[in-house]
Design a protein around this motif. Structure first.
Motif, mmCIF file in Angstrom:
data_model
loop_
_atom_site.group_PDB
_atom_site.id
_atom_site.type_symbol
_atom_site.label_atom_id
_atom_site.label_comp_id
_atom_site.label_asym_id
_atom_site.label_seq_id
_atom_site.Cartn_x
_atom_site.Cartn_y
_atom_site.Cartn_z
ATOM 1 N N LEU A 7 0.774 -0.948 0.182
ATOM 2 C CA LEU A 7 0.404 0.145 -0.407
ATOM 3 C C LEU A 7 1.025 0.959 -0.260
ATOM 4 N N GLN A 8 1.871 1.564 0.607
ATOM 5 C CA GLN A 8 2.627 2.560 0.858
ATOM 6 C C GLN A 8 3.593 2.370 -0.253
ATOM 7 N N PHE A 9 4.060 1.920 -1.074
ATOM 8 C CA PHE A 9 4.958 1.742 -2.190
ATOM 9 C C PHE A 9 4.677 1.347 -3.783
ATOM 10 N N ALA A 10 4.234 0.303 -3.839
ATOM 11 C CA ALA A 10 3.467 -0.539 -4.885
ATOM 12 C C ALA A 10 2.292 0.297 -5.473
ATOM 13 N N ALA A 11 1.273 0.652 -4.685
ATOM 14 C CA ALA A 11 -0.310 0.917 -4.627
ATOM 15 C C ALA A 11 1.091 2.377 -5.677
ATOM 16 N N PRO A 12 1.185 3.264 -5.178
ATOM 17 C CA PRO A 12 1.722 4.072 -5.441
ATOM 18 C C PRO A 12 2.504 4.390 -7.136
ATOM 19 N N LEU A 13 3.493 2.927 -7.709
ATOM 20 C CA LEU A 13 4.392 2.848 -8.771
ATOM 21 C C LEU A 13 2.752 2.545 -9.979
ATOM 22 N N LEU A 14 1.791 2.095 -8.993
ATOM 23 C CA LEU A 14 1.096 1.739 -10.055
ATOM 24 C C LEU A 14 0.273 2.919 -10.751
ATOM 25 N N ALA A 15 -0.145 3.192 -9.815
ATOM 26 C CA ALA A 15 -0.939 4.775 -9.818
ATOM 27 C C ALA A 15 -0.252 5.604 -11.018
ATOM 28 N N ARG A 16 1.332 5.552 -11.040
ATOM 29 C CA ARG A 16 2.185 6.219 -11.457
ATOM 30 C C ARG A 16 2.284 5.557 -13.377
ATOM 31 N N LEU A 17 2.243 4.690 -13.778
ATOM 32 C CA LEU A 17 2.201 3.677 -14.219
ATOM 33 C C LEU A 17 0.715 3.389 -15.053
ATOM 34 N N GLN A 18 -0.669 4.293 -14.329
ATOM 35 C CA GLN A 18 -1.568 4.092 -15.510
ATOM 36 C C GLN A 18 -1.943 5.762 -15.591
ATOM 37 N N GLY A 19 -0.547 6.861 -15.100
ATOM 38 C CA GLY A 19 -1.134 8.547 -15.673
ATOM 39 C C GLY A 19 -1.970 8.805 -14.062
ATOM 40 N N ARG A 20 -2.372 8.523 -13.395
ATOM 41 C CA ARG A 20 -2.167 8.768 -12.079
ATOM 42 C C ARG A 20 -1.816 9.894 -11.113
ATOM 43 N N GLU A 21 -2.155 10.553 -10.399
ATOM 44 C CA GLU A 21 -1.209 11.380 -9.413
ATOM 45 C C GLU A 21 -0.809 10.097 -8.573
ATOM 46 N N PRO A 22 0.047 9.887 -8.034
ATOM 47 C CA PRO A 22 0.613 8.987 -7.088
ATOM 48 C C PRO A 22 0.606 9.737 -5.502
ATOM 49 N N THR A 23 -0.082 10.488 -5.322
ATOM 50 C CA THR A 23 -0.579 10.856 -4.128
ATOM 51 C C THR A 23 -0.493 9.238 -3.107
ATOM 52 N N ALA A 24 0.151 10.395 -1.279
ATOM 53 C CA ALA A 24 0.147 9.136 -0.475
ATOM 54 C C ALA A 24 -1.701 8.280 -0.525
ATOM 55 N N ALA A 25 -1.803 7.628 0.168
ATOM 56 C CA ALA A 25 -2.657 7.305 0.586
ATOM 57 C C ALA A 25 -4.268 8.368 1.582
ATOM 58 N N PRO A 26 -5.230 8.456 1.533
ATOM 59 C CA PRO A 26 -6.337 9.376 1.502
ATOM 60 C C PRO A 26 -5.622 9.314 3.323
ATOM 61 N N ARG A 27 -5.383 10.528 3.924
ATOM 62 C CA ARG A 27 -6.027 10.145 5.067
ATOM 63 C C ARG A 27 -6.617 11.262 5.925
ATOM 64 N N LEU A 28 -7.325 10.772 7.137
ATOM 65 C CA LEU A 28 -7.798 11.409 8.365
ATOM 66 C C LEU A 28 -7.329 11.663 9.056
ATOM 67 N N VAL A 29 -8.081 12.856 10.134
ATOM 68 C CA VAL A 29 -7.448 12.310 11.741
ATOM 69 C C VAL A 29 -8.289 11.941 12.662
ATOM 70 N N ALA A 30 -8.363 11.104 13.331
ATOM 71 C CA ALA A 30 -8.849 11.133 14.837
ATOM 72 C C ALA A 30 -8.192 10.833 16.036
ATOM 73 N N VAL A 31 -9.359 10.378 16.994
ATOM 74 C CA VAL A 31 -9.225 10.374 18.469
ATOM 75 C C VAL A 31 -9.044 9.332 18.571
ATOM 76 N N ALA A 32 -7.384 9.007 19.417
ATOM 77 C CA ALA A 32 -7.188 7.588 19.218
ATOM 78 C C ALA A 32 -8.324 7.737 21.481
ATOM 79 N N GLU A 33 -8.826 6.300 21.140
ATOM 80 C CA GLU A 33 -9.511 5.786 21.957
ATOM 81 C C GLU A 33 -9.026 5.381 23.116
ATOM 82 N N HIS A 34 -7.297 4.573 23.027
ATOM 83 C CA HIS A 34 -6.686 4.086 24.253
ATOM 84 C C HIS A 34 -5.250 4.434 23.502
ATOM 85 N N GLU A 35 -4.215 4.104 24.579
ATOM 86 C CA GLU A 35 -3.324 4.468 24.054
ATOM 87 C C GLU A 35 -2.045 3.243 23.245
#
Length: 421
Positions: A323-351
């Protein structure tokens, strides 16, 4: 400056450095091909699509009712109903003052009309002259121009409908169809050759030896590659043999646009993939400051310089590094912008435990609480061989290299995972 995996040596790389080096393996997007719209789901546009028509093509009714030119004040005797207009038929008339035409949803507005009054707001009666008249109830609620779809209000003729690099889902395919497109120019699917390595690895359905393990990685990685739009070439399981691995790499380099293996890329005595890669092409090997997935091989194979990624053998590490390395490479091979995975911010429910100096990707489950805030919890044990943690998770929890831990109630970045509903 673009990093090259052949210039990085054995130093520990950050995730960002490693991702940039992997992306440098792609010299550019794959060639384009014309594909029928019915077969284009999941494909990536190679060219921008400019609308050849107005959408909608004609100004039309948004609901059933009557079309008319709305006056300053509705006539007490109602509007004279002079025609009926149905969807798919031209409106070959011009309405005069005080006249209306019955109209169905999608039917073109006749000349002289600017509004549509829905059927539920109408009362119809026969006038003294025997002609039908329509009175509008609650006329104070009418607004001139209501319930009308203007020509080109969705997409004007000559405007950009879809940009190059767009992946075609259900909405995009419907949009192309609304423009009259029977086919689309898309990038060829990347061909990904994939195999597992190890004498202990056993195919599902075969008898499991006492010291064996079933091959989970190949099926997880084939599914991930398909989700990223790739065409998978399944090369099965290879034994711990440098000769066998080398021969497989040579064949794969001729057929594929990307070769991926799992296992055999660390420094163990039986890890033959690195040695075979060095014989078949160029090897760039690095250690990445990441958990799970620190050992990962990068290189090129054969005379075509086919990109190669050797992922870790532990199941979770193999999926996370894909997900971190092969997926962006496949995106570039298909002409898509190889951006990092979508990110959200959440509150941790425990340590959430971690260690400084590396990026941790924990498996987690996020949810929205009663106030609409995202909260996330870990799935339990986080070992790189605990594949059930990935099956239970709907996100990866990213803990950056400078954080030793995340306390309960602190914000943390999450990467949502694709899941069937």
């Amino acid at each position: 400056m673009t990093l090259s995996c052949f210039e990085l040596g054995e130093r520990m790389l950050t995730v960002e450095e490693a991702r940039e080096a992997v992306l440098a393996l792609a010299e550019g997007p794959l060639p384009a091909e014309a594909v029928a719209l019915a077969a284009a789901h999941g494909r990536v546009l190679a060219e921008a699509v400019v609308s050849p028509i107005d959408v909608p093509q004609r100004t039309n009714a948004a609901m059933d009712g009557i079309a008319l030119a709305w006056p300053q004040a509705a006539p007490a005797e109602g509007f004279l109903r002079v025609a009926e207009i149905h969807a798919g038929h031209a409106a070959a008339l011009t309405l005069g003052p005080g006249e209306c035409a019955g109209i169905t949803t999608g039917a073109p507005l006749p000349a002289g009309a600017d509004s549509v009054i829905m059927r539920e707001q109408l009362a119809e009666e026969e006038g003294a002259d025997g002609r039908r008249r329509v009175r509008v109830e609650r006329p104070e609620r009418v607004r001139r121009g209501q319930n009308v779809r203007r020509a080109g209000e969705d997409i004007p003729r000559g405007s950009l409908a879809l940009a190059a690099g767009t992946r075609l889902g259900a909405a995009e395919l419907g949009l192309l169809a609304s423009l009259g497109c029977a086919e689309a120019a898309v990038r060829r699917r990347p061909r990904v050759a994939l195999f597992s390595t190890g004498d202990e690895v056993t195919a599902p359905g075969d008898e499991l030896p006492e010291a064996g393990i079933f091959d989970a990685n190949r099926f997880s990685l084939m599914a991930l590659a398909a989700e990223q739009g790739a065409e998978v070439i399944d090369l099965g399981i290879l034994p711990d043999s440098r000769v066998a691995i080398g021969e497989a790499l040579a064949r794969a380099a001729e057929e594929a646009d990307l070769v991926i293996t799992s296992g055999g890329v660390s420094v163990g005595d039986a890890d033959h993939t690195r040695a075979a890669l060095a014989e078949q092409g160029e090897l760039g090997f690095w250690k990445i400051a990441i958990r799970p997935g620190r050992p990962l091989a990068c290189g090129r194979l054969g005379p075509r310089g086919t990109p190669f990624l050797g992922l870790p053998g532990n199941p979770v590490a193999a999926m996370v590094t894909f997900l971190q390395f092969a997926a962006p490479l496949l995106a570039r091979l298909q002409g898509r912008e190889p951006t990092a995975a979508p990110r959200l911010v959440a509150v941790a429910e425990h340590e959430l435990g971690s260690r400084t100096g590396r990026v941790d990707y924990l498996r987690g489950v996020y949810r929205s609480d009663a106030e609409g805030r995202l909260r996330v919890a870990g799935t339990g044990a986080q070992g790189s061989g605990i594949l059930s943690s990935m099956a239970q998770a709907n996100c990866l929890i990213e803990i950056t290299a400078e954080r030793a831990a995340v306390a309960a109630g602190e914000a943390v970045t999450i990467h949502p995972l694709f899941r069937f509903p």
